[in-house]
Design a protein around this motif. Sequence first.
Motif: not given
Length: 578
Positions: A155, A210-213, A217
């Motif tokens: 992102t 989407m994954t992650g902080t 992401k």
Amino acid sequence: MNAERLLTRYDRIADASNAIARLRRFVLDLAVRGKLVEQDPADEPASELLKRIAAEKARLVKAGEIRKTKAVPSLEPDGLPFPLPHGWAWTQIAEIGVISPRNEAPDDLEASFVPMPMIAAEYGEANGHEPRQWGEIKKGYIHFAEGDVGLAKITPCFENGKSTVFRNLIGGIGAGTTELHVVRPLFVDADYIVLFLKSPYFIQTGIPKMTGTAGQKRVPKEYFTTSPFPLPPLAEQRRIVAKVDELMALLDRLEAARTAREATRDRLTAASLARLTAPDTEPETFPNDARFAIATLPALTARADQIKPLRQAIINLAVRGKLVEQDPADEPASVLLDRAKKAKKALREERRIGRSEGPEYSESPGEASAPRHWSWSYLADFAMVLGGKRLPAGTSFSKEPTEHIYIRVTDMKGGTISDDGIKFISPEVQNKIAKYTIDQEDIYITIAGTIAEVGMVPALFHGQNLTENAAKIVFREVDRGFLILALRSNDVQSQFAEKTKQMAQPKLALKRILGARVPLPPLAEQHRIVAKVDALMTLCDRLETALAQADATRARLLEALLHEALAPAADLVAEAAA
């Protein structure tokens, strides 16, 4: 395909604020749904193309050129997003190419390095690259070769549509940012893959996955490799790419024409308003200039953002005596100025305010064109300017509401002080800064961050604490509304700008505010000017609302036409029958 109505109504939607961007996405959506070009029964079906790709993969594995990959989960018929034309087939990117390919080359080979900023979000824009020795970039970076396709996975690059076909690589190979997913297509047009990766369907479906902080992401590799991929026959892929290129070029021309049209409109508007408000405007020519501006205003004002310069022109006319007629029976401005000076002296004694640093005087470019019976005065002649106060070291805002508000520059919006998100301080902090308050009769002026924004003080903020990044102007006898107009005028604002333009971090000194040269009409004329400006600003509000509503209507029409153009014919028949 139901796009005909969209094309026939283009002139009604072209001025929507995001029309071109929406049309670009629309073209990509049509392309991947098989609605952009007609199908040809003579084309080799996509099912046969998939067989050829599978055979080529097997050959490459047997030759040791690529590693055998794990089988990907098959697509469930219920999970397919939209129907495909005859001859197309649903597949996955993992089935039509080599994922995350590797390059083998001598370390001294000159190759291309491609960082993320050199990958474009816009369709059709080529990637950039930097020459590097292969030995410098072969480790720690993603590999790709001429004709490979890369997708930005992080992102906001993914959401913005960053993806590319790598071309013009030095030595035919390259490496770049690790924030990429890469596929090496087999018997599939790379440009068709890219237009799919930039399509609204692929991006909007991928965002929730989407994954992650926050801020970090990423799109999972599985989404890139195993999502449903609409595969046309190879010949149709090429026709689609050619048609997309043609339509994007058309949209480029439409966008350029619109930009040029709006620039011309803005220049004409600015020129018309400038003729009215120029300091050297002759009284004999002003009526004709005013009639011309009024006559052309409807044609020149087509966007809500164009109302702002109109408002400023009204203010400039007001403080130059060109908005209302003068009345010889009015008490002279010189008499008013004498009263204002005495009132200032009385206020100083009443509030026990000591004398501040002397003014730094300015000159006004509009003084020569003001009516002769007006008085031009320095702000220091009839007003005091007093700064606010920083919170004492070690203190902070109160977590609970109290009787004491701390007014920040961020609270000063649109000529008033907003009560949205106000901050409170404790009685203990209040006692330390109690004398740095502002009253409802005063005017605020920002002196740091945002320079020289002025406005009135609502009743809620009477007697409340003022930030060190703003100041209060204390005065009597002069109409508050008129003084605000004078301080907002180009003549006075240019004085403030001149005093701060050389500063790395501009801050408007109180002595420079005191030294501002401002116009003073007779008090009765001040009242008439403020009433006239209020009436004209109300008209501007209505015009601004009407333009915003027109833009919203165009946007809704555009959205409806896009929805209709994408809807299958059967759906349209059903809607018509309902």
